[in-house]
Design an enzyme around this catalytic site. Structure first.
Site, PDB file in Angstrom:
ATOM      1  CG  HIS A  46      -1.705   1.245   1.402  1.00 28.08           C
ATOM      2  ND1 HIS A  46      -2.945   1.442   0.825  1.00 28.08           N
ATOM      3  CD2 HIS A  46      -1.425   2.397   2.076  1.00 28.08           C
ATOM      4  CE1 HIS A  46      -3.392   2.636   1.142  1.00 28.08           C
ATOM      5  NE2 HIS A  46      -2.496   3.243   1.897  1.00 28.08           N
ATOM      6  CD  GLU A  47       2.001   3.493   3.667  1.00 29.83           C
ATOM      7  OE1 GLU A  47       2.236   4.586   3.102  1.00 29.83           O
ATOM      8  OE2 GLU A  47       1.000   3.309   4.380  1.00 29.83           O
TER       9      GLU A  47
ATOM     10  CG  HIS B 272       0.612   6.309  -0.629  1.00 29.52           C
ATOM     11  ND1 HIS B 272      -0.577   6.806  -1.111  1.00 29.52           N
ATOM     12  CD2 HIS B 272       0.320   5.754   0.576  1.00 29.52           C
ATOM     13  CE1 HIS B 272      -1.538   6.573  -0.241  1.00 29.52           C
ATOM     14  NE2 HIS B 272      -1.023   5.924   0.785  1.00 29.52           N
TER      15      HIS B 272
END
Length: 230
Positions: free
Chosen positions: A99-100, A103
Site C-alpha cells: 500500500h505504501e 503511494h
C-alpha cells in the site's frame, strides 16, 4: 459558551465509526501478522519488488519505529515501514508495505489527488488547529463583534474537511495498486488475498471515519452559526 447537546448528534456517530474502524484495523493486522506468506517475502522485500517494477530505484526503504507508523514521504522519496512490517514475512506486512509503495507509484505518475493533498498540508495544519479556536472565540464575542470571526474559523476548518475528502481517493487508489501488484509480482497467491483485503479494507475504513468526523464537525459549526445569527 455552553455545551450544546445537539453537538452529540453530529459528533457521536462518526466517533463510534472511528472506534469501530480502529478496532477492525488492529484486529485484522494482528490476525494476519500471524499468517506467513507462502513466498517467504517480507514487507521490505515486497516494497522493493513493487518499486523496482515501477522503475523507482531512487526511493529508499527505511525502518520506522512505532505501531503502524508506515508512510511514504514524497519530499524525501522515502518509504518508511514500521517494525511490524519491515522485516516480517506475513500477509499483513506485505499488504501494508505494498500500500505504501502504491503511494510512491502515485508520486511518480503525478497522481492529481496526491499532489493536491501535498499542497494542502500547510493550510490543513493551520485550519485544524486555529479554525476551531477562532470559531469558539467568534461565537463567544458574536454579541459585540458579530459572527465574522466565527465564520473565518469555519472557513479555516473547512480546509481539513476538504483534505479528508481528497485523502479518500489517494488511499483507495494506493490499495488498488497494491492488491494488483502483490499478485502479479508473485508476492502473494490469489488464495492469500483474502487476508490482504481484510487488512487494507479495514485501513480504508479509518479514512472514511476521519472524513465523516471532519465533515460532521464542519456541518455543526455552520448550523450553530446560523442559529446564532437568527
Amino acid at each position: 459558551m455552553f455545551f450544546d447537546p445537539l453537538y452529540l448528534i453530529f459528533a457521536l456517530p462518526p466517533m463510534l465509526l472511528g472506534l469501530w474502524a480502529q478496532f477492525r484495523v488492529k484486529s485484522a493486522f494482528k490476525k494476519y501478522s500471524e499468517v506467513p506468506t507462502q513466498s517467504g517475502i517480507n514487507g521490505a522485500e515486497a516494497a522493493r519488488r513493487i518499486l523496482q517494477r515501477g522503475g523507482l530505484t531512487n526511493v529508499s526503504i527505511e525502518p520506522s519505529h512505532g505501531m503502524l507508523s508506515d508512510h511514504y514521504d514524497p519530499t524525501q522519496k522515502a518509504l518508511r515501514l514500521s517494525d511490524e512490517v519491515y522485516g516480517y514475512a506475513s500477509i499483513a506486512a506485505v499488504g501494508v508495505a505494498a500500500h505504501e509503495a502504491g503511494h510512491a507509484l502515485q508520486d511518480k505518475t503525478g497522481y492529481a489527488p496526491l499532489q493536491l493533498r501535498s499542497i494542502m498540508v500547510p493550510a490543513v495544519t493551520v485550519g485544524g488547529n486555529v479554525g476551531p479556536i477562532l470559531f469558539m472565540i467568534g461565537m463567544f464575542m458574536a454579541g459585540s463583534l458579530g459572527t465574522t470571526l466565527a465564520w473565518a474559523g469555519v472557513l479555516l476548518f473547512a480546509a481539513t474537511s476538504l483534505f479528508a475528502l481528497v485523502t479518500l481517493p489517494v488511499e483507495f487508489d494506493a490499495s488498488r495498486r497494491a492488491k494488483e501488484l502483490l499478485v502479479s509480482q508473485g508476492i502473494v497467491s490469489s488464495s492469500e488475498m483474502k487476508g490482504v483485503n481484510a487488512v487494507l479494507d479495514a485501513a480504508a475504513l479509518t479514512y472514511v471515519a476521519a472524513a465523516t468526523q471532519s465533515i460532521m464537525q464542519l456541518l455543526y459549526f455552520v448550523m450553530a452559526l446560523n442559529r446564532r445569527e437568527e
